[in-house]
Design an enzyme around this catalytic site. Structure first.
Site, PDB file in Angstrom:
ATOM      1  N   ASN A 112     -10.238   0.906  -0.122  1.00  0.00           N
ATOM      2  CA  ASN A 112      -9.265   0.646   0.955  1.00  0.00           C
ATOM      3  C   ASN A 112      -9.818   1.064   2.316  1.00  0.00           C
ATOM      4  O   ASN A 112     -10.309   2.188   2.469  1.00  0.00           O
ATOM      5  CB  ASN A 112      -7.998   1.452   0.729  1.00  0.00           C
TER       6      ASN A 112
ATOM      7  N   HIS B 267      -9.329   5.272  -1.995  1.00  0.00           N
ATOM      8  CA  HIS B 267      -8.612   5.205  -0.712  1.00  0.00           C
ATOM      9  C   HIS B 267      -9.449   5.914   0.343  1.00  0.00           C
ATOM     10  O   HIS B 267     -10.418   6.597   0.026  1.00  0.00           O
ATOM     11  CB  HIS B 267      -7.242   5.879  -0.851  1.00  0.00           C
TER      12      HIS B 267
ATOM     13  N   THR C 294      -8.369   2.648   8.943  1.00  0.00           N
ATOM     14  CA  THR C 294      -8.671   3.288  10.233  1.00  0.00           C
ATOM     15  C   THR C 294      -9.865   2.645  10.937  1.00  0.00           C
ATOM     16  O   THR C 294      -9.864   2.481  12.161  1.00  0.00           O
ATOM     17  CB  THR C 294      -8.930   4.800  10.016  1.00  0.00           C
TER      18      THR C 294
ATOM     19  N   ASP D  46       0.846  -1.202   0.000  1.00  0.00           N
ATOM     20  CA  ASP D  46       0.000   0.000   0.000  1.00  0.00           C
ATOM     21  C   ASP D  46       0.884   1.255   0.000  1.00  0.00           C
ATOM     22  O   ASP D  46       1.783   1.372   0.837  1.00  0.00           O
ATOM     23  CB  ASP D  46      -0.877  -0.047   1.270  1.00  0.00           C
TER      24      ASP D  46
ATOM     25  N   GLY E 188     -11.346   4.679   2.817  1.00  0.00           N
ATOM     26  CA  GLY E 188     -12.699   4.111   2.897  1.00  0.00           C
ATOM     27  C   GLY E 188     -13.384   4.284   4.246  1.00  0.00           C
ATOM     28  O   GLY E 188     -14.598   4.091   4.358  1.00  0.00           O
TER      29      GLY E 188
END
Ligand code: 13P
Length: 287
Positions: free
Chosen positions: A229, A207, A232, A84, A209
């Site tokens: 993605n 990204h 968190t 990533d 998400g």
């Protein structure tokens, strides 16, 4: 066996759903994500940031751990192991270590340099049958110490990078890593629409998400996003479950916490988060 992300993403784009990339940080996270994917018969992408790579004792250790789990857990759904936001050097290291998919994030270079470096990696990945993600227009927020201001990608630059032969393209559309601020303007669907018009069948990657409302996720998928993605949200779920466990003080019997018990509630919380996302992204049963 690890697979390239190409086939799963081509199918996702054609079928109007998205495959989740869930970042891994340790054994528990990896096991939770793989077992949930198997249970739901969903393809999945395991994301590894360079920082997480260092933490888990290097890329070779990760490849060994994931391959071992695929066998021990009898995983039959398609799984890609993906770097990533890789640097150019990190991308080469992961190719050598046995990753099945690579992201080269050249978004902070001038576009000519991003194109030159991406081209070199396209060639290396093609020879080895690996998938490659490129990025145009930086994603905002902080990702493993890398801070991006967040911008909307230029659709013409997206086309130039897509035409290099990458497998998937991450394009900034106002998305950011981590929690979204209260005054966040939302995703720019106008930009996404223009990018998809220029890049055709190219699977687009969203990204950041975590915390994007479900209706925006669905609209993004309808406009060509085939990979989303999430990091968190798993961290927050893990933190909350672990905090509750510690507060309950269950294992404080003078011996300290048993790590197997201490990490179990967090691992369950990650499973629940991954399940919720796979259902929202529409990848359940698509293995
Ligand atoms: P979040 O941490 O916002 O979920 O973003 C994850 C991500 O985009 C990893 O590349």
């Amino acid at each position: 066996m690890l697979v390239s992300a190409k086939e799963m993403l081509t199918k996702a784009k054609a079928g109007k759903y998205a495959v989740g990339q869930f970042n891994i940080n340790n054994l528990e996270w990896t096991k939770s994500i793989l077992s949930t994917a198997q249970e739901l018969q969903s393809p999945v992408i395991l994301g590894v940031s360079e920082g997480a790579g260092k933490y888990m004792c290097g890329y070779k250790t990760i490849v060994g751990m994931v391959n071992g789990m695929l066998e021990e857990l009898k995983i039959t759904v398609p799984v890609a192991l993906h770097l990533d936001h890789g640097s150019f050097e990190g991308a080469k290291a992961c190719i050598n270590a046995g990753f099945s998919s690579i992201m080269f994030d050249g978004s902070h270079y001038p576009i000519e340099e991003n194109i030159a470096k991406t081209t070199e990696l396209v060639n290396a990945c093609n020879i080895l049958g690996l998938s490659l993600e490129a990025e145009v227009g930086s994603i905002g927020g902080e990702e493993d110490g890398v801070i991006g201001a967040g911008e909307c990608a230029d659709p013409d630059e997206c086309k130039a990078v897509a035409d290099l032969g990458v497998t998937m393209l991450a394009a900034g559309i106002g998305n950011i890593h981590g929690k979204y601020p209260d005054n966040w303007a939302g995703l720019s669907f106008e930009t996404l629409d223009a990018i998809q018009a220029k890049t055709g069948d190219m699977p687009l990657v969203l990204h950041g998400g975590t915390g994007i409302p479900a209706d925006m996720i669905k609209k993004a998928i309808s406009l060509g996003v085939a990979k989303i993605n999430v990091n968190t949200e798993c961290q927050l779920a893990f933190q909350e479950a672990t905090r509750k466990y510690i507060e309950a003080g269950k294992d404080l019997e003078g011996k300290g916490f048993d790590p197997r018990k201490l990490l179990a509630p967090g691992a369950e919380a990650i499973k629940a988060t991954v399940k919720e996302k796979m259902e929202l992204f529409g990848s359940v049963g698509k293995a």
